[in-house]
Design a protein around this motif. Structure first.
Motif, PDB file in Angstrom:
ATOM      1  N   UNK B 155      -9.264   0.605  36.050  1.00  0.00           N
ATOM      2  CA  UNK B 155      -8.356   1.271  35.123  1.00  0.00           C
ATOM      3  C   UNK B 155      -7.170   0.359  34.836  1.00  0.00           C
ATOM      4  N   UNK B 157      -4.134   0.107  31.782  1.00  0.00           N
ATOM      5  CA  UNK B 157      -3.560   0.506  30.505  1.00  0.00           C
ATOM      6  C   UNK B 157      -3.295  -0.736  29.655  1.00  0.00           C
ATOM      7  N   UNK B 160      -7.373  -2.680  26.443  1.00  0.00           N
ATOM      8  CA  UNK B 160      -8.294  -2.566  25.308  1.00  0.00           C
ATOM      9  C   UNK B 160      -7.612  -1.846  24.155  1.00  0.00           C
ATOM     10  N   UNK B 161      -8.280  -1.864  23.018  1.00  0.00           N
ATOM     11  CA  UNK B 161      -7.819  -1.066  21.879  1.00  0.00           C
ATOM     12  C   UNK B 161      -9.053  -0.417  21.272  1.00  0.00           C
ATOM     13  N   UNK B 162      -8.857   0.519  20.335  1.00  0.00           N
ATOM     14  CA  UNK B 162     -10.051   1.103  19.724  1.00  0.00           C
ATOM     15  C   UNK B 162     -10.797   0.007  18.970  1.00  0.00           C
ATOM     16  N   UNK B 176      -9.234   2.032  29.708  1.00  0.00           N
ATOM     17  CA  UNK B 176      -8.656   3.336  29.998  1.00  0.00           C
ATOM     18  C   UNK B 176      -9.775   4.383  29.951  1.00  0.00           C
ATOM     19  N   UNK B 177      -9.411   5.661  30.100  1.00  0.00           N
ATOM     20  CA  UNK B 177     -10.402   6.728  30.224  1.00  0.00           C
ATOM     21  C   UNK B 177     -11.437   6.725  29.110  1.00  0.00           C
ATOM     22  N   UNK B 178     -10.955   6.412  27.887  1.00  0.00           N
ATOM     23  CA  UNK B 178     -11.848   6.382  26.744  1.00  0.00           C
ATOM     24  C   UNK B 178     -12.951   5.332  26.928  1.00  0.00           C
ATOM     25  N   UNK B 179     -12.580   4.186  27.478  1.00  0.00           N
ATOM     26  CA  UNK B 179     -13.547   3.108  27.686  1.00  0.00           C
ATOM     27  C   UNK B 179     -14.546   3.480  28.782  1.00  0.00           C
ATOM     28  N   UNK B 197     -19.142  12.670  24.148  1.00  0.00           N
ATOM     29  CA  UNK B 197     -17.769  12.313  24.488  1.00  0.00           C
ATOM     30  C   UNK B 197     -16.914  13.574  24.422  1.00  0.00           C
ATOM     31  N   UNK B 259     -15.418   8.709  20.471  1.00  0.00           N
ATOM     32  CA  UNK B 259     -14.010   8.863  20.109  1.00  0.00           C
ATOM     33  C   UNK B 259     -13.804   9.065  18.606  1.00  0.00           C
TER      34      UNK B 259
END
Lengths: 326, 322, 523
Positions: B155, B157, B160-162, B176-179, B197, B259
């Motif tokens: 983990x 922060x 990464x980015x979208x 992060x959690x999304x990844x 998701x 996402x």
């Protein structure tokens, strides 16, 4: 109702049409005058023409315009010159194309035809001996377009904007011409030249019956009520069309007031008085006021941007979020 | 568990921007595992907020601000009751996943989607296959994938980015959690498990350690986890970020392919400004008595949306999700 | 249209004069002596041999079909030089008006003059009547299906008429359209249904175009050009007029206003002047008397769509958009696209504006879904299809695939999402390499391919610069649906330029023909 984008486009149709005619007149004049001049004299004359058309800064970019051939190419078919006939004719076509469904078909056809014929000439790189042929063609096409405008177009807001564009452009050209005349490095104000470049020589002769003197020519170009090209006539017509728009659409009140004020100052002799004291500053101020009017109209029309900057924004879990590109 | 959630989103621009239009997906879903007691979204500058439900059954609030503005603030306030989640899935054998009917029903969650495309490289599918080859039951398989994801990512922060691909995620080894959720979904789909998701809120001070939470009030970000379809048992939820099970502390906003189908905020605006974004989720247990009106309530007129606007839609979407 | 003979008095040229006016073509292969004055019955059509399949103008035994009797007579009296002159006249007219289309064969598109063949297509009243009923029925079923899919309960899917996965996996299926309500359940407001005639002369639907079918402007302009160049042709026929399209479309669109607004504000949304079909967009706006707007002319405020005018913002009720689904709203689709309007989808969900055609219609014109349309007609209308499909095989189905791949050289293979003939492989005309490529493509992605039996399209006399020869044609009639459904008389007839070719798309060098639906009293 008229779209803000259409109002803007038609305003520019008027301006580019007028610009086409002005440039063609300048080319015609140059073609006839420069051949009688010595090399250094011709250079000065070329500089004056470029200045009259307000193209000094553009001309500086392309380098020296020493010869006739270069001047003709620059004014005729240089796509880097927004004031060239090709640029103006293309702009008229493109703007009319984007407003096509609200203008008479004939107007589009004439403008499209002018563009296509002009392209044929300029693609073939016209030799100087064909210059007169091109100029005649463009002049006739402009007359045909004016004919459709006057006789074939509904008197709606679209028509009003074309006329306003023409009148504004014409006023700016006329005053610019006079300013250039007053600041001619050769030290004399050439009245005949001024009247020729505005196609007003014949009208002046008929009205005054004698050879033009500088002061008479300038007064004629600014104040004559019988001359549709005079500043007074142009402002009056622009003001009338702005009144039409105010009546039907309730818009452009600020622009109408600005034009009206300028016209009143002209009528009341205020500008004449200022010119009697110091002509060049007075004329420059007038030139500036006209540019102000043009920008006020643009502000009041509020056309949508050609290429607006769009950015995206988002939030993502776990982290705050961010911004996307344009 | 009775929870109050306050989600405040603040965009500040370096110069005035205009014609901002945004889709906001922050309203918790109303279903058999959680009940939305109240919800309201307020925005500043205040404009009319439109509500609807999207294809996936998630509530969408449309927020637009046409006039020039230098800041946009959105505040979503929710009171929600969460219920204990169903028991863990039965020992369904992995062979049941191959049933053509089961696959046809869930094909949208078996195919690659824009943020979950494991087919651009080999490593995701290879790692998933290696991690799960000995699993005989679906629960074993799910556990193996969650463990594999937790082994592959730490983990971090800002790592990464979208728009980051699964291959890049694996190579970078952090997110992060999304990844975590996207990688787990990719691995599951690659071995034939329908996976989706989940966007939501998590009542825990640290989203990487949801289990030992004792606080009464936390300040966090929104959270993301996953659900997998188990033959005979429906959708089962997992939280790959913390390895824990999904329970009463998880509040679901919506479930979809990835996402891109359920972003909390997505929008555009006109203008070349740069923006600073601040977002904060405050979650606490709701007191037994009804709360008094919040002291921060402003007096000017504002748009408020409450409850689902279209009676028939949620029901229809719940049917689709079964 | 007013009677053509009144409109253009200068074109009063009689047929006899036309024959005299131009030189006879020196072609000796036709058996004429160069200086011989042709007999009235010998000329452009001499030696006309209809190819395989159905000829619209001639019976198999070479006699002229009744509907074409007078047209054939007229053309028999012309010579090639005269026809070439008339063609130039038409081309000049099209060029002057800027009636062009853009071919994207390379990076930058090139503008070409719209090609029109002067020999018209005629449709007898009884024949048209059946087509009209068939098209109305088909579009009704397609509208029912789309309404059921996006705003209804998904009954056709639940009842197993069409597999859900097939619909949802279609490239044209639009999740964002889910739940958007439209007045009257009308989602295909303008449909272009491509029909062909098989070897027996039966009409069959080749494909449905339910997103942004184009071509109607060419229908109207073809007629105008025809009336100018060959007004004498209309003297002995009562062809149904086509100039009323703008009025028809406008009333259709006005009936789509949300909440039945009184005098709805309709606009046409175009991607802009650089779009290949911009001419048509301007034509539509002009003939309806409404504004042609670009995305940047519109803005959404408080869930309402407005147009920017010099008077400020004015609310819009109906947007006839000629912009693809995925460009309509940068918030939802492509943030980089400025062709659309940010927030439009929110306004659509709120029901303050109607976008025509509706979003997501591509789910129904997917060629794999096309195969189910006859079933959809039976399901929704409890009726047998009046116009059949072309026999079609679904490549995702293993049995159908195996059979089709076994005789691919006899079939046509098509990608399901393509339009304009892109990627179509015609088995009988393909070499081994092309067959192998199609086979590989089908096996790699069977969902996205169909195969069909080859339809030997019908033919019509068409001008080759020397004489009239048979060329294959199709027909795209336009069907308008608002409060009710109307079929526009005629449609766009496209014609292949090479003998035997089945490719009629203008982007592939095809031409067009003026299409006359004959009035009933004429029969």
């Amino acid at each position: 109702m008229i779209l803000a984008r259409h109002a803007d486009a038609l305003l520019w149709v008027g301006r580019y049409l007028e610009r086409t005619e002005a440039t063609v007149r300048c080319l015609d004049y140059a073609a006839n005058s420069i051949i009688h001049l010595r090399g250094d004299e011709a250079r000065v004359e070329i500089e004056q023409l470029v200045k009259t058309l307000g193209l000094e800064s553009v001309a500086a970019l392309v380098g020296s315009l020493e010869g006739r051939r270069q001047l003709f190419a620059f004014l005729l078919s240089d796509t880097g010159n927004p004031g060239s006939v090709l640029s103006a004719v293309s702009a008229v076509r493109e703007k009319l194309r984007s407003t096509r469904e609200r203008i008479p078909i004939e107007l589009w056809e004439e403008a499209n035809g002018l563009y296509l014929r002009f392209r044929e000439f300029s693609d073939a790189a016209p030799p100087p001996e064909r210059l007169q042929e091109v100029l005649l063609m463009v002049r006739r096409a402009c007359l045909a377009i004016s004919g459709v405008l006057n006789e074939g177009m509904r008197r709606d807001e679209g028509y009003a904007f074309i006329v306003i564009g023409r009148m504004i452009e014409r006023s700016i050209f006329t005053v610019g011409l006079i300013v250039a005349g007053y600041t001619d490095p050769r030290g004399t104000i050439d009245a005949t030249r001024m009247l020729r470049l505005t196609s007003s020589l014949q009208a002046y002769h008929r009205r005054h019956g004698h050879a033009p003197d500088p002061e008479g020519a300038v007064r004629y170009l600014l104040f004559a009520t019988d001359l549709p090209r005079s500043l007074q006539s142009c402002l009056l017509r622009a003001e009338d069309r702005l009144k039409d728009i105010g009546a039907t659409a309730g818009a452009l009140d600020g622009s109408r007031r600005k034009v009206g004020l300028l016209r009143a100052r002209l009528e009341l002799g205020e500008i004449e008085e200022a010119m009697a004291q110091a002509p060049v500053p007075a004329l420059s101020a007038l030139h500036w006021d006209l540019a102000e009017v043009a920008s006020e109209i643009a502000v009041e029309v509020v056309p949508p941007l050609d290429f607006p900057t769009v950015r995206s924004q988002y939030l993502r879990p776990g982290e705050a979020g961010g911004l996307g590109g344009t | 568990m009775k929870l109050d959630i306050r989600y405040r989103m603040h965009f500040r621009y370096s110069e005035p921007v205009r014609e901002s239009q945004n889709e906001v997906r922050v309203r918790p879903r109303d279903d058999e595992t959680q009940r939305v007691v109240s919800f309201r979204l307020t925005n500043e500058p205040p404009t009319k907020v439109l509500s609807a439900f999207d294809y996936w059954g998630t509530a969408v609030e449309q927020v637009g601000v046409r006039i020039a503005h230098t800041a946009l603030e959105l505040t979503a306030e929710t009171s929600v009751d969460t219920l204990p989640r169903p028991a863990p899935p039965p020992d369904t054998p992995v062979e049941a996943l191959a049933d053509p009917d089961f696959r046809a029903r869930h094909f949208e969650f078996l195919d690659p989607s824009p943020h979950v495309d494991w087919q651009t490289g080999d490593s995701v599918a290879a790692r998933a296959a290696a991690a799960t080859h000995s699993a005989r039951s679906v629960p074993d398989l799910l556990a193996a994938v969650v463990a594999e994801v937790r082994g592959a990512l730490r983990y971090e922060s800002g790592a990464t980015d979208i728009g980051v691909s699964l291959e890049e995620l694996l190579a970078g080894g952090a997110g992060v959690c999304q990844d975590f959720a996207h990688l787990a979904i990719g691995m599951l789909r690659s071995v034939g498990v329908p996976a989706r998701y989940v966007s939501g809120y998590l009542f825990a001070a640290d989203e990487t350690a949801a289990g030992d939470e004792t606080a009464e009030m936390v300040s966090v970000q929104t959270h993301a986890w996953i659900e997998a379809a188990v033959p005979g048992a429906g959708w089962c939820a997992f939280d790959p970020t913390n390895g824990g099970t999904v329970g009463e502390r998880h509040v679901v906003i919506g479930c979809a392919r990835d996402y891109g189908d359920v972003p909390p905020v997505r929008g555009v605006f006109m203008g070349g400004a740069t923006a600073e974004v601040e977002a904060e989720v405050v979650i606490g247990k709701r007191p037994a008595v009804e709360p008094a009106p919040s002291p921060g309530a402003r007096s000017w007129p504002r748009a408020v949306t409450q409850g689902p606007p279209l009676g028939s839609r949620p029901q229809q979407h719940q049917q689709q999700q079964q | 249209m007013a009677p053509p003979r009144r409109m253009y008095p200068r074109a009063k040229t009689g047929a006899a004069r036309l024959v005299r006016a131009a030189p006879w073509p020196p072609s000796s292969s036709m058996g004429f002596v160069a200086d011989q004055t042709p007999a009235p019955d010998a000329g452009l059509l001499d030696g006309y041999r209809p190819g395989p399949g159905f000829d619209e103008a001639f019976e198999a035994d070479g006699s002229v079909r009744e509907a074409y009797r007078r047209i054939v007579e007229r053309f028999s009296q012309l010579d090639a030089g005269e026809l070439r002159r008339l063609e130039r006249l038409v081309a000049d007219e099209f060029r002057r008006q800027g009636i062009t289309f853009t071919v994207y064969s390379d990076e930058e598109g090139t503008e070409r003059i719209w090609p029109m063949d002067l020999f018209p297509r005629l449709i007898a009243a009884a024949e048209w009547d059946e087509l009209e009923r068939g098209l109305t029925q088909r579009v009704a079923a397609l509208n029912c299906f789309l309404e059921d899919l996006y705003a209804g309960e998904g009954a056709a899917i639940a009842d197993g008429v069409v597999p859900r996965w097939l619909v949802v996996s279609s490239g044209g299926f639009e999740r964002n359209a889910m739940g958007i309500q439209v007045p009257h359940g009308a989602r295909c407001n303008v449909a272009g249904i491509d029909v062909v005639r098989d070897g027996e002369g039966r009409y069959r639907v080749l494909e449905d175009n339910l997103r942004n079918p184009s071509g109607i402007s060419y229908v109207v302009e073809n007629r105008a050009a025809m009336a100018k160049a060959c007004s004498w042709l209309f003297y002995d026929h009562a062809a149904q007029p086509v100039e009323q399209y703008g009025r028809m479309l406008r009333s259709t669109l006005e009936s789509m206003a949300p909440g039945g607004a009184d005098s709805p504000h309709v606009v046409v949304l175009t991607p802009g002047i650089f779009n290949a079909a911009y001419f048509e967009h301007a034509f539509l706006a002009r003939s309806m008397g409404v504004e042609l707007v670009e995305g940047r002319d519109l803005v959404v405020d408080d869930g309402t769509v407005y147009v920017r005018t010099i008077e400020g913002l004015i609310a819009v009720d109906v947007i006839y958009r000629r912009v693809d689904d995925t460009f309509l709203d940068p918030v939802v689709f492509r943030p980089d696209s400025m062709l659309g309007v940010p927030g439009l989808l929110g306004a659509l969900r709120a029901g303050t504006v109607t976008v025509c055609n509706a979003l997501g219609n591509g789910a129904a014109d997917d060629k794999a879904v096309y195969a189910y349309v006859p079933d959809l007609i039976r399901y929704y209308l409890s009726d047998e299809p009046i116009i059949d499909n072309v026999p079609t095989y679904l490549m995702w189905d293993p049995d159908q695939r195996a059979e089709a791949l076994g005789r691919l050289d006899e079939l046509v293979a098509k990608p399901v999402g393509s339009s304009g003939g892109d990627g179509v492989m015609i088995g009988p005309h393909a070499d081994d390499e092309e067959l192998a490529a199609a086979r590989a493509a089908i096996e790699a992605d069977p969902r996205n391919w169909i195969t069909q039996e080859v339809v030997q399209l019908s033919s019509l006399p068409s001008f080759t610069q020397e004489r009239l020869e048979p060329r294959h044609v199709d027909l795209r009639p336009f069907v308008l649906t608002g409060e009710r459904t109307q079929v526009f008389p005629g449609g766009l007839t496209r014609v292949a330029m090479r003998r035997g070719s089945l490719i009629v798309n203008s982007s592939a060098g095809g031409g067009s023909k003026d299409t006359w639906v004959l009035a009933p009293e004429h029969q």
